[in-house]
Design a protein around this motif. Structure first.
Motif, PDB file in Angstrom:
ATOM      1  N   GLN A  10       0.846  -1.190   0.000  1.00 34.90           N
ATOM      2  CA  GLN A  10       0.000   0.000   0.000  1.00 34.90           C
ATOM      3  C   GLN A  10       0.885   1.245   0.000  1.00 34.90           C
ATOM      4  N   THR A  11       0.337   2.345  -0.462  1.00 40.39           N
ATOM      5  CA  THR A  11       1.106   3.580  -0.467  1.00 40.39           C
ATOM      6  C   THR A  11       0.664   4.482   0.676  1.00 40.39           C
ATOM      7  N   PHE A  12       1.595   5.254   1.187  1.00 37.58           N
ATOM      8  CA  PHE A  12       1.331   6.226   2.249  1.00 37.58           C
ATOM      9  C   PHE A  12       1.859   7.558   1.759  1.00 37.58           C
ATOM     10  N   ASP A  13       0.968   8.497   1.515  1.00 39.21           N
ATOM     11  CA  ASP A  13       1.347   9.804   0.988  1.00 39.21           C
ATOM     12  C   ASP A  13       1.754  10.717   2.135  1.00 39.21           C
ATOM     13  N   GLY A  14       3.003  11.129   2.149  1.00 37.43           N
ATOM     14  CA  GLY A  14       3.509  11.991   3.204  1.00 37.43           C
ATOM     15  C   GLY A  14       4.479  11.242   4.091  1.00 37.43           C
ATOM     16  N   SER A  15       4.931  11.916   5.135  1.00 35.19           N
ATOM     17  CA  SER A  15       5.856  11.280   6.074  1.00 35.19           C
ATOM     18  C   SER A  15       5.413  11.600   7.500  1.00 35.19           C
ATOM     19  N   LEU A  16       5.589  10.610   8.355  1.00 32.84           N
ATOM     20  CA  LEU A  16       5.118  10.697   9.738  1.00 32.84           C
ATOM     21  C   LEU A  16       6.204  10.164  10.657  1.00 32.84           C
ATOM     22  N   LYS A  17       6.521  10.950  11.694  1.00 31.25           N
ATOM     23  CA  LYS A  17       7.546  10.518  12.650  1.00 31.25           C
ATOM     24  C   LYS A  17       6.933  10.371  14.033  1.00 31.25           C
ATOM     25  N   PHE A  18       7.173   9.215  14.650  1.00 23.85           N
ATOM     26  CA  PHE A  18       6.824   8.999  16.050  1.00 23.85           C
ATOM     27  C   PHE A  18       8.108   9.201  16.830  1.00 23.85           C
ATOM     28  N   ASP A  19       8.141  10.245  17.648  1.00 28.23           N
ATOM     29  CA  ASP A  19       9.333  10.585  18.422  1.00 28.23           C
ATOM     30  C   ASP A  19       9.133  10.100  19.857  1.00 28.23           C
ATOM     31  N   CYS A  20       9.888   9.067  20.220  1.00 28.62           N
ATOM     32  CA  CYS A  20       9.790   8.483  21.562  1.00 28.62           C
ATOM     33  C   CYS A  20      10.930   8.960  22.454  1.00 28.62           C
ATOM     34  N   GLY A  21      11.453  10.144  22.176  1.00 29.51           N
ATOM     35  CA  GLY A  21      12.514  10.726  23.003  1.00 29.51           C
ATOM     36  C   GLY A  21      13.775   9.883  23.009  1.00 29.51           C
ATOM     37  N   GLN A  22      14.286   9.571  24.206  1.00 26.04           N
ATOM     38  CA  GLN A  22      15.537   8.812  24.332  1.00 26.04           C
ATOM     39  C   GLN A  22      15.418   7.389  23.793  1.00 26.04           C
ATOM     40  N   ASP A  23      14.192   6.893  23.648  1.00 30.64           N
ATOM     41  CA  ASP A  23      14.005   5.532  23.143  1.00 30.64           C
ATOM     42  C   ASP A  23      14.130   5.448  21.625  1.00 30.64           C
ATOM     43  N   GLY A  24      14.155   6.607  20.952  1.00 30.85           N
ATOM     44  CA  GLY A  24      14.349   6.617  19.509  1.00 30.85           C
ATOM     45  C   GLY A  24      13.126   7.102  18.750  1.00 30.85           C
ATOM     46  N   VAL A  25      13.190   6.924  17.434  1.00 35.72           N
ATOM     47  CA  VAL A  25      12.108   7.371  16.559  1.00 35.72           C
ATOM     48  C   VAL A  25      11.662   6.237  15.646  1.00 35.72           C
ATOM     49  N   LEU A  26      10.451   6.384  15.166  1.00 32.51           N
ATOM     50  CA  LEU A  26       9.916   5.495  14.143  1.00 32.51           C
ATOM     51  C   LEU A  26       9.383   6.417  13.063  1.00 32.51           C
ATOM     52  N   VAL A  27       9.904   6.289  11.842  1.00 30.03           N
ATOM     53  CA  VAL A  27       9.513   7.175  10.758  1.00 30.03           C
ATOM     54  C   VAL A  27       8.854   6.363   9.654  1.00 30.03           C
ATOM     55  N   LEU A  28       7.693   6.844   9.221  1.00 25.78           N
ATOM     56  CA  LEU A  28       6.995   6.251   8.090  1.00 25.78           C
ATOM     57  C   LEU A  28       7.130   7.236   6.936  1.00 25.78           C
ATOM     58  N   ALA A  29       7.918   6.860   5.939  1.00 29.70           N
ATOM     59  CA  ALA A  29       8.155   7.712   4.770  1.00 29.70           C
ATOM     60  C   ALA A  29       8.501   6.827   3.580  1.00 29.70           C
ATOM     61  N   ASP A  30       8.180   7.293   2.400  1.00 32.77           N
ATOM     62  CA  ASP A  30       8.479   6.530   1.179  1.00 32.77           C
ATOM     63  C   ASP A  30       7.903   5.121   1.244  1.00 32.77           C
ATOM     64  N   ASN A  31       6.688   5.007   1.814  1.00 30.43           N
ATOM     65  CA  ASN A  31       5.975   3.722   1.913  1.00 30.43           C
ATOM     66  C   ASN A  31       6.722   2.669   2.713  1.00 30.43           C
ATOM     67  N   ARG A  32       7.500   3.130   3.689  1.00 30.37           N
ATOM     68  CA  ARG A  32       8.308   2.212   4.497  1.00 30.37           C
ATOM     69  C   ARG A  32       8.485   2.775   5.901  1.00 30.37           C
ATOM     70  N   ALA A  33       8.519   1.897   6.892  1.00 31.29           N
ATOM     71  CA  ALA A  33       8.786   2.306   8.275  1.00 31.29           C
ATOM     72  C   ALA A  33      10.251   2.028   8.593  1.00 31.29           C
ATOM     73  N   THR A  34      10.882   2.971   9.284  1.00 32.66           N
ATOM     74  CA  THR A  34      12.290   2.837   9.641  1.00 32.66           C
ATOM     75  C   THR A  34      12.531   3.488  11.006  1.00 32.66           C
ATOM     76  N   THR A  35      13.635   3.145  11.632  1.00 28.42           N
ATOM     77  CA  THR A  35      14.011   3.780  12.899  1.00 28.42           C
ATOM     78  C   THR A  35      15.128   4.801  12.689  1.00 28.42           C
ATOM     79  N   VAL A  36      15.365   5.173  11.434  1.00 28.40           N
ATOM     80  CA  VAL A  36      16.377   6.184  11.106  1.00 28.40           C
ATOM     81  C   VAL A  36      15.709   7.557  11.171  1.00 28.40           C
ATOM     82  N   ASP A  37      16.241   8.448  11.995  1.00 23.95           N
ATOM     83  CA  ASP A  37      15.645   9.766  12.185  1.00 23.95           C
ATOM     84  C   ASP A  37      15.767  10.601  10.918  1.00 23.95           C
TER      85      ASP A  37
END
Length: 93
Positions: free
Chosen positions: A16-43
């Motif tokens: 499926q496609t996801f238009d746009g980018s979304l970041k979940f910022d969990c502070g010191q625990d890291g981030v989860l970014v949904l961009a380019d139709n993929r989820a990653t933990t790279v900020d």
């Protein structure tokens, strides 16, 4: 934990496609970014950022935390374009 969540989101996306980018910022625990139709933990920069604890992220993604209730209770803080965040719910169903 965030890597496991990213893997589950990638499985749920299943082409499926996801238009746009979304970041979940969990502070010191890291981030989860949904961009380019993929989820990653790279900020990276995103259209919308949601700040929350890892526990609240898990609750949000499993449907145990309503996004609007979470914002009103101060469990999540949204910055940027909230319309991007709204797209996530329909994508993961």
């Amino acid at each position: 934990m965030l890597n496991d969540i990213a893997d589950r989101i990638n499985t749920a996306l299943n082409g499926q496609t996801f238009d746009g980018s979304l970041k979940f910022d969990c502070g010191q625990d890291g981030v989860l970014v949904l961009a380019d139709n993929r989820a990653t933990t790279v900020d990276q920069d995103a259209d919308c950022t949601i700040r929350l604890s890892p526990e609240n992220l898990k609750a949000l993604l499993t449907g145990k935390l309503n996004p609007m209730t979470g914002v009103m209770m101060g469990k999540l803080k949204v910055s940027g374009n909230p319309a991007v965040a709204m797209k996530l719910g329909s994508l993961l169903k």
